[in-house]
Design a protein around this motif. Structure first.
Motif, mmCIF file in Angstrom:
data_model
loop_
_atom_site.group_PDB
_atom_site.id
_atom_site.type_symbol
_atom_site.label_atom_id
_atom_site.label_comp_id
_atom_site.label_asym_id
_atom_site.label_seq_id
_atom_site.Cartn_x
_atom_site.Cartn_y
_atom_site.Cartn_z
ATOM 1 N N UNK A 406 62.177 -31.420 35.417
ATOM 2 C CA UNK A 406 62.257 -31.321 33.955
ATOM 3 C C UNK A 406 63.474 -32.074 33.429
ATOM 4 N N UNK A 407 64.604 -31.936 34.129
ATOM 5 C CA UNK A 407 65.816 -32.625 33.695
ATOM 6 C C UNK A 407 65.662 -34.140 33.800
ATOM 7 N N UNK A 408 64.985 -34.608 34.834
ATOM 8 C CA UNK A 408 64.760 -36.049 34.969
ATOM 9 C C UNK A 408 63.811 -36.568 33.894
ATOM 10 N N UNK A 409 62.813 -35.763 33.521
ATOM 11 C CA UNK A 409 61.940 -36.154 32.399
ATOM 12 C C UNK A 409 62.764 -36.293 31.115
ATOM 13 N N UNK A 410 63.690 -35.364 30.898
ATOM 14 C CA UNK A 410 64.547 -35.435 29.709
ATOM 15 C C UNK A 410 65.441 -36.674 29.764
ATOM 16 N N UNK A 411 65.982 -36.985 30.955
ATOM 17 C CA UNK A 411 66.794 -38.196 31.092
ATOM 18 C C UNK A 411 65.969 -39.445 30.805
ATOM 19 N N UNK A 412 64.702 -39.443 31.236
ATOM 20 C CA UNK A 412 63.823 -40.585 30.976
ATOM 21 C C UNK A 412 63.652 -40.808 29.470
ATOM 22 N N UNK A 413 63.520 -39.729 28.721
ATOM 23 C CA UNK A 413 63.383 -39.872 27.260
ATOM 24 C C UNK A 413 64.644 -40.478 26.651
ATOM 25 N N UNK A 414 65.810 -40.103 27.172
ATOM 26 C CA UNK A 414 67.058 -40.699 26.676
ATOM 27 C C UNK A 414 67.080 -42.196 26.984
ATOM 28 N N UNK A 424 64.006 -45.469 32.795
ATOM 29 C CA UNK A 424 63.109 -44.394 32.357
ATOM 30 C C UNK A 424 61.948 -44.242 33.326
ATOM 31 N N UNK A 425 61.360 -45.361 33.751
ATOM 32 C CA UNK A 425 60.233 -45.301 34.688
ATOM 33 C C UNK A 425 60.679 -44.748 36.045
ATOM 34 N N UNK A 426 61.886 -45.138 36.486
ATOM 35 C CA UNK A 426 62.389 -44.622 37.761
ATOM 36 C C UNK A 426 62.604 -43.115 37.690
ATOM 37 N N UNK A 427 63.118 -42.627 36.565
ATOM 38 C CA UNK A 427 63.299 -41.183 36.384
ATOM 39 C C UNK A 427 61.953 -40.462 36.424
ATOM 40 N N UNK A 428 60.968 -41.005 35.741
ATOM 41 C CA UNK A 428 59.642 -40.390 35.727
ATOM 42 C C UNK A 428 59.043 -40.354 37.133
ATOM 43 N N UNK A 429 59.251 -41.425 37.891
ATOM 44 C CA UNK A 429 58.721 -41.486 39.257
ATOM 45 C C UNK A 429 59.363 -40.420 40.137
ATOM 46 N N UNK A 430 60.674 -40.287 40.057
ATOM 47 C CA UNK A 430 61.361 -39.277 40.871
ATOM 48 C C UNK A 430 60.972 -37.872 40.443
ATOM 49 N N UNK A 438 58.371 -31.757 46.278
ATOM 50 C CA UNK A 438 59.650 -31.071 46.471
ATOM 51 C C UNK A 438 60.717 -31.953 47.083
ATOM 52 N N UNK A 439 60.484 -33.276 47.161
ATOM 53 C CA UNK A 439 61.448 -34.217 47.721
ATOM 54 C C UNK A 439 61.548 -35.444 46.826
ATOM 55 N N UNK A 440 62.707 -36.098 46.899
ATOM 56 C CA UNK A 440 62.834 -37.362 46.175
ATOM 57 C C UNK A 440 62.390 -38.501 47.089
ATOM 58 N N UNK A 441 62.509 -39.721 46.599
ATOM 59 C CA UNK A 441 61.996 -40.874 47.339
ATOM 60 C C UNK A 441 63.014 -41.463 48.308
ATOM 61 N N UNK A 442 64.168 -40.840 48.453
ATOM 62 C CA UNK A 442 65.178 -41.369 49.357
ATOM 63 C C UNK A 442 65.921 -42.526 48.743
#
Length: 460
Positions: A406-414, A424-430, A438-442
């Motif tokens: 949720x926090x990364x979605x909010x960062x993407x909007x910023x 923004x796209x990278x934030x949405x992907x993560x 439950x994991x990030x992309x490394x």
């Protein structure tokens, strides 16, 4: 508003505040106000000597051969690697040991580190001091000498690959040893550099040592390699001490990154800069400080509530690279009977200090109707985005994957508001990966962290 100081009769340091008076609404309630504070330095004369401690991770992961695509295809054809699913994600794993022929021609990250150390030996001056510390299950001092003893330095660097790596990495013990070495030679620019590709067993101890380094005027720069290191820890260590945080995605870039760190130390014109806030009136609270440049990052500070005193460690100032800070204050209500031109109040006295020299100026607010400056709005948007990312990382550490997403979605909007569509796209992907696996992309997640920090490099 601008004042200047002199450092060793050669350095000029200035403070500039934008806007000259922080605009606040003439309302009866508390409110938030913003100011951008720029601290710059200029100097003549020769570069100062460098007192440098290099902490190199010598763990098992740093010794893994890095094969080329052609070598990897040969491994697959020979049955030495196979594709498996890990948490629903396809990855390649080795099924046998790497053949000696490939291992001999495939350098590891540690090999690149040794090459980096060999390459900088020729760039050291006789007055420079350097200590090389290997970080494995224990901390080991390999060499500590001056720039004239090049043979000793080369021999110490060559010992890295022959050490027993142990089972864990104790980065805190290595930092303690590095601080002890730097403390023996305090002339010139004092720097520590940490290079690691993985995890340490005591991150909080590392944070404490970063604070100690800052108090002693030592900047700690961190180089994170690959996609599995503790990026939140490494960036925090750098930010606490005023050092540089660098992402090294490929091991063959290690020599260039190490050389750039030495060059940055050569460009220092004001050492161990501190910014102190005093005379803060009751009802005024410093809410956030965000460094806008040379890299974007939320900053922490030391506070003495009894003295109403705040201290920020900003590290060394390099030639032509000012430090720009966004201050966010919670300010008290306007006076009940303000003058016609609007009431003015001092929110803090800012004192910049480098060595025995210092300069002070007041941060003043005016209660009057105003239109926010575009520069302030842009800076506030960047600060909000990087804080959301930091909060997402904190949520990840406690296993709150949904909250982090949720926090990364909010960062993407910023980032969308700022016109930073790739971030923004990278934030949405993560965020999507966290929500589903439950994991990030490394490596992608590490790259996002450092790409956000680089937004500050383009500030003007």
């Amino acid at each position: 508003m601008q004042n200047k100081l002199r450092y060793n009769q050669r350095v000029s340091v200035s403070i500039h505040i934008l806007p000259l008076e922080m605009p606040l609404h003439p309302s009866t309630g508390v409110q938030v106000g913003y100011a951008i504070v720029t601290i710059a330095a200029d100097a003549g004369g020769a570069a100062m000597p460098v007192n440098w401690a290099v902490v190199a991770d010598a763990s098992r992961s740093m010794r893994i051969p890095i094969v080329s695509e052609a070598q990897f295809r040969d491994l697959v054809r020979a049955g030495g690697a196979e594709e498996v699913l890990v948490d629903g994600v396809p990855v390649w794993q080795l099924t046998t040991s790497v053949p000696e022929a490939i291992r001999a021609s495939a350098p590891s990250a540690l090999d690149h580190t040794v090459r980096a150390l060999h390459s900088i030996v020729e760039r050291l001056d006789r007055a420079d001091q350097i200590a090389l510390i290997a970080s494995t299950e224990q901390a080991l001092l390999l060499v500590a000498t001056n720039g004239a003893e090049r043979a000793s330095l080369l021999a110490g660097a060559s010992r890295l690959a022959s050490l027993d790596p142990g089972e864990t990495t104790d980065l805190a013990a290595s930092m303690r040893l590095a601080l002890a070495q730097i403390g023996q030679h305090r002339n010139g620019v004092s720097r520590m550099m940490l290079l690691t590709d993985g995890f340490t067993r005591d991150g909080e101890a590392c944070v404490t040592l970063a604070r100690e380094a800052a108090a002693r005027g030592i900047s700690v720069s961190t180089l994170g390699l690959g996609g599995e290191f503790q990026d939140e820890l490494l960036t925090r260590i750098a930010d606490l001490s005023g050092g540089r945080a660098v992402y090294v995605r490929q091991a063959d870039a290690i020599p260039a990154a190490v050389a750039a760190e030495l060059e940055a130390a050569r460009q220092v014109v004001a050492r161990s800069l501190q910014l102190t806030l005093t005379h803060i009136p009751q009802g005024t609270v410093l809410r956030y400080v965000t460094r806008l440049s040379p890299s974007l990052a939320p900053l922490e500070w030391e506070e003495d509530p009894t003295q109403r005193r705040i201290l920020l460690h900003l590290g060394d100032l390099e030639r032509g690279k000012p430090v720009r800070l966004l201050f966010e204050f919670v300010a008290p209500p306007a006076p009940l009977r303000p003058p016609v031109e609007g009431a003015r109040v001092r929110l803090a006295t800012l004192t910049a200090q480098s060595g025995s020299a210092h300069v002070a100026t007041n941060l003043v607010a005016q209660y009057a109707r105003h239109t926010p400056l575009p520069a302030i709005l842009d800076a506030a948007g960047r600060a909000s985005a990087v804080r959301l990312q930091r909060r997402a990382a904190a949520a990840m550490t406690v296993g709150d994957h949904a909250g982090a997403a949720q926090l990364l979605h909010a960062a993407a909007r910023r980032f969308v508001d700022l016109g930073e569509t790739e971030l923004a796209e990278a934030c949405q992907h993560e965020a999507a990966l966290l929500a589903t696996t439950g994991q990030d992309s490394g490596a992608g997640a590490r790259a996002l962290t450092y790409a956000t920090r680089r937004l500050g490099e383009y500030e003007t």
